[in-house]
Design an enzyme around this catalytic site. Structure first.
Site, mmCIF file in Angstrom:
data_model
loop_
_atom_site.group_PDB
_atom_site.id
_atom_site.type_symbol
_atom_site.label_atom_id
_atom_site.label_comp_id
_atom_site.label_asym_id
_atom_site.label_seq_id
_atom_site.Cartn_x
_atom_site.Cartn_y
_atom_site.Cartn_z
ATOM 1 N N GLY A 1 0.822 -1.194 0.000
ATOM 2 C CA GLY A 1 0.000 0.000 0.000
ATOM 3 C C GLY A 1 0.858 1.246 0.000
ATOM 4 O O GLY A 1 2.000 1.220 0.478
ATOM 5 N N GLN B 1 3.156 9.987 1.208
ATOM 6 C CA GLN B 1 4.435 9.256 1.230
ATOM 7 C C GLN B 1 5.326 9.589 0.047
ATOM 8 O O GLN B 1 6.520 9.269 0.057
ATOM 9 C CB GLN B 1 4.176 7.745 1.243
ATOM 10 C CG GLN B 1 3.564 7.249 2.538
ATOM 11 C CD GLN B 1 3.424 5.752 2.521
ATOM 12 O OE1 GLN B 1 2.436 5.238 2.021
ATOM 13 N NE2 GLN B 1 4.400 5.052 3.048
ATOM 14 N N CYS C 1 6.242 -0.196 6.918
ATOM 15 C CA CYS C 1 5.792 0.961 6.144
ATOM 16 C C CYS C 1 6.941 1.388 5.239
ATOM 17 O O CYS C 1 8.091 1.449 5.685
ATOM 18 C CB CYS C 1 5.417 2.084 7.106
ATOM 19 S SG CYS C 1 4.884 3.587 6.279
ATOM 20 N N LEU C 2 6.631 1.691 3.991
ATOM 21 C CA LEU C 2 7.682 2.116 3.058
ATOM 22 C C LEU C 2 8.365 3.402 3.542
ATOM 23 O O LEU C 2 9.499 3.671 3.177
ATOM 24 C CB LEU C 2 7.101 2.320 1.652
ATOM 25 C CG LEU C 2 6.649 1.047 0.913
ATOM 26 C CD1 LEU C 2 5.959 1.404 -0.392
ATOM 27 C CD2 LEU C 2 7.810 0.097 0.662
ATOM 28 N N HIS D 1 -4.173 1.229 7.575
ATOM 29 C CA HIS D 1 -2.809 1.787 7.623
ATOM 30 C C HIS D 1 -2.668 2.957 6.636
ATOM 31 O O HIS D 1 -2.153 4.025 6.992
ATOM 32 C CB HIS D 1 -1.807 0.669 7.289
ATOM 33 C CG HIS D 1 -0.375 1.102 7.228
ATOM 34 N ND1 HIS D 1 0.589 0.619 8.084
ATOM 35 C CD2 HIS D 1 0.273 1.975 6.392
ATOM 36 C CE1 HIS D 1 1.758 1.180 7.789
ATOM 37 N NE2 HIS D 1 1.592 2.003 6.762
ATOM 38 N N GLU D 2 -3.158 2.742 5.404
ATOM 39 C CA GLU D 2 -3.014 3.787 4.377
ATOM 40 C C GLU D 2 -3.911 4.983 4.677
ATOM 41 O O GLU D 2 -3.523 6.126 4.468
ATOM 42 C CB GLU D 2 -3.317 3.228 2.985
ATOM 43 C CG GLU D 2 -2.391 2.109 2.522
ATOM 44 C CD GLU D 2 -0.914 2.410 2.713
ATOM 45 O OE1 GLU D 2 -0.511 3.578 2.563
ATOM 46 O OE2 GLU D 2 -0.164 1.460 3.047
ATOM 47 N N HIS E 1 -2.297 7.418 6.890
ATOM 48 C CA HIS E 1 -1.311 8.313 6.262
ATOM 49 C C HIS E 1 -1.964 9.628 5.814
ATOM 50 O O HIS E 1 -1.325 10.678 5.824
ATOM 51 C CB HIS E 1 -0.673 7.639 5.036
ATOM 52 C CG HIS E 1 0.488 6.745 5.363
ATOM 53 N ND1 HIS E 1 1.624 7.209 5.976
ATOM 54 C CD2 HIS E 1 0.696 5.428 5.142
ATOM 55 C CE1 HIS E 1 2.488 6.199 6.128
ATOM 56 N NE2 HIS E 1 1.946 5.109 5.629
HETATM 57 NI NI NI Z 1 2.810 3.205 5.556
#
Ligand code: NI
Length: 167
Positions: free
Chosen positions: A43, A48, A87-88, A129-130, A133
């Site tokens: 995701g 991000q 998480c990226l 989670h997304e 963000h």
């Molecule tokens: Ni993340």
């Protein structure tokens, strides 16, 4: 396009609504899905990559690519589950996070078509989670303060980042 990592203020800001479904929106979606494949994520949310818009993409193995624009989470189950998340934007750091087992979400796709989706399991987790963000919330925020601090220190060591990550 580069992924913004922990320490950047952008990850702590609320994203803005998308008010036009145009060529730019299509482009953002396309770029986000490309990054997801390249970085092997499940995701990715606009902030991000420095796009402060309410959009995120999800692509879980054996599932279709999904895009959520201007999403609202309508319902979350009382039933919760624990699962290891990463998480990226916080590479190299993983932690168990407790979240609702299922969610009901309303959003628009890149063509401006509204939809409602009921999701459970991994899809529900990634959606939560997304979505976070877009609100400037990170998975680390769900952890006890001492655990969060340790993981931020770990991230700083791995990434060579300074105290800026404490945000
Ligand atoms: Ni993340």
């Amino acid at each position: 396009m580069q992924i913004i990592t922990l320490g950047s203020e952008l990850l702590r800001q609320k994203a803005d609504k998308i008010d036009k479904f145009d060529e730019e929106t299509l482009n953002i979606k396309k770029q986000m899905l490309e990054i997801l494949v390249k970085d092997k994520g499940v995701g990715l949310a606009g902030p991000q990559i420095g796009i402060m818009k309410r959009i995120f993409v999800v692509h879980i193995q054996n599932d279709t690519e999904r895009v959520f624009i201007n999403p609202s989470i309508l319902e979350t189950s009382h039933e919760t589950c624990k699962y290891e998340e990463g998480c990226l934007s916080v590479p190299g750091v993983y932690a168990n996070v407790i979240r609702s087992e299922s969610v009901k979400i309303h959003a628009w796709n890149e063509k401006g078509r509204p939809f409602t989706l009921e999701a459970s399991g991994l899809l529900a987790r990634v959606i939560q989670h997304e979505y976070d963000h877009l609100e400037g919330v990170l998975f680390l925020d769900y952890l006890p303060e001492n655990k969060k601090k340790k993981l931020i220190e770990k991230f700083e060591k791995i990434s060579g980042k300074g105290e800026n990550a404490f945000k």
